[in-house]
Design an enzyme around this catalytic site. Structure first.
Site, PDB file in Angstrom:
ATOM      1  N   GLY A 167       0.816  -1.202   0.000  1.00  0.00           N
ATOM      2  CA  GLY A 167       0.000   0.000   0.000  1.00  0.00           C
ATOM      3  C   GLY A 167       0.852   1.255   0.000  1.00  0.00           C
ATOM      4  CG  HIS A 168       0.683   5.951   1.509  1.00  0.00           C
ATOM      5  ND1 HIS A 168       0.829   6.635   0.322  1.00  0.00           N
ATOM      6  CD2 HIS A 168       1.054   6.822   2.492  1.00  0.00           C
ATOM      7  CE1 HIS A 168       1.256   7.855   0.573  1.00  0.00           C
ATOM      8  NE2 HIS A 168       1.410   7.999   1.880  1.00  0.00           N
ATOM      9  CG  PHE A 169       3.533   3.913   5.180  1.00  0.00           C
ATOM     10  CD1 PHE A 169       4.630   4.712   5.495  1.00  0.00           C
ATOM     11  CD2 PHE A 169       2.260   4.418   5.392  1.00  0.00           C
ATOM     12  CE1 PHE A 169       4.453   5.995   5.994  1.00  0.00           C
ATOM     13  CE2 PHE A 169       2.069   5.694   5.884  1.00  0.00           C
ATOM     14  CZ  PHE A 169       3.172   6.488   6.192  1.00  0.00           C
TER      15      PHE A 169
END
Length: 287
Positions: A261-263
């Site tokens: 995902g985003h991280f």
């Protein structure tokens, strides 16, 4: 490898940064995103410090750096860049690669425009520079960018514990890999008195960044820095088309869309460390 935790005084502010590795080795400057700090890079630093010199600062208002009130400091991406630029100057860094994530992209690309001769290469981890990367997540922001007096209530929801945990969890196929301590630490810092006002100021100012995308893209075309994209393809904030778009201006860009995902460092850290190591080694081979 040993990480040293240092603080420099920059423009009257205490600016915290993590440093590891041999200062004579090639330097990688790691620029963090929202809502985290240089702690996001702790594990990556330990993976790479045997071969490279690493510097990871906290911006004003984040991590262990000074956090003056929003009416005492101008929280814009230009000012964050000023502080990081001054820190790197104070450390005598005249050549370095950049690792940018989220907010790190507007800071990093501003640095690149100011000092194109210093940038040895760029690693972008969900660090956007193209309209294609902006997902529907940004629609409430666009209302504030168009009308600064618009109601900020929809954006306040992004400062809650639920939203912080979501940033780490969305798009992740195995949640057992996500360390909950990171989100808890980020939230504790978001909840400091006055910090919501700081974050809202940056939410408003983020609208300056899409307008600069053409300049950043021109920089890429003209300067042709080596670029590695390690991008969570399931990111609902900066979508994978933002990673693919780099190839339009840099046909030789190395683009890796990861199951994350985003991280992505939280769940694909070892894989990313290997890709970054290989990429940085190629920079030392350049004439």
């Amino acid at each position: 490898m040993t990480i040293r935790y240092r603080t420099a005084v920059v423009d009257g502010l205490d600016v915290f940064y993590r440093e590891a590795g041999d200062p004579s080795a090639p330097t990688l400057v790691l620029l963090h995103g929202f809502p985290t700090s240089s702690v996001a890079y702790h594990e990556l630093i330990t993976e790479l410090a045997d071969e490279f010199h690493l510097i990871a600062p906290d911006y004003p208002g984040f991590g262990h750096s000074s956090a003056p009130a929003a009416d005492e400091f101008t929280y814009t991406f230009d000012r964050l860049t000023d502080v990081v630029d001054a820190l790197l100057d104070s450390l005598g860094l005249r050549s370095y690669a950049l690792y940018v994530h989220d907010y790190g992209a507007p800071v990093g690309f501003r640095l690149a425009l100011r000092h194109p001769e210093r940038i040895a290469g760029i690693v972008t981890q969900n660090g956007n520079a193209y309209e294609e990367g902006l997902t529907p997540f940004w629609e409430p922001f666009k209302k504030i960018w168009a009308d600064p007096s618009a109601d900020v209530a929809p954006l306040l929801g992004l400062l809650t514990p639920e939203a912080t945990r979501w940033q780490y969890a969305h798009g992740v196929s195995d949640l057992s890999l996500v360390n909950p301590d990171k989100a808890a630490l980020d939230q504790a810092r978001l909840d400091r008195p006055g910090n919501h006002e700081i974050q809202l100021a940056l939410f408003r100012d983020y609208g300056t960044n899409p307008g600069l995308y053409p300049l950043w893209q021109e920089y890429l075309r003209e300067q042709r820095p080596p670029l590695l994209a390690v991008w969570g393809r399931n990111d609902e904030i900066f979508g994978p088309d933002g990673a693919r778009a780099f190839a339009r201006d840099l046909p030789d860009a190395r683009i890796h869309l990861l199951d994350a995902g985003h991280f992505p460092l939280e769940t694909r850290g070892r894989q990313i460390a290997g890709l970054v190591r290989d990429f940085l080694r190629t920079l030392s081979d350049r004439p």
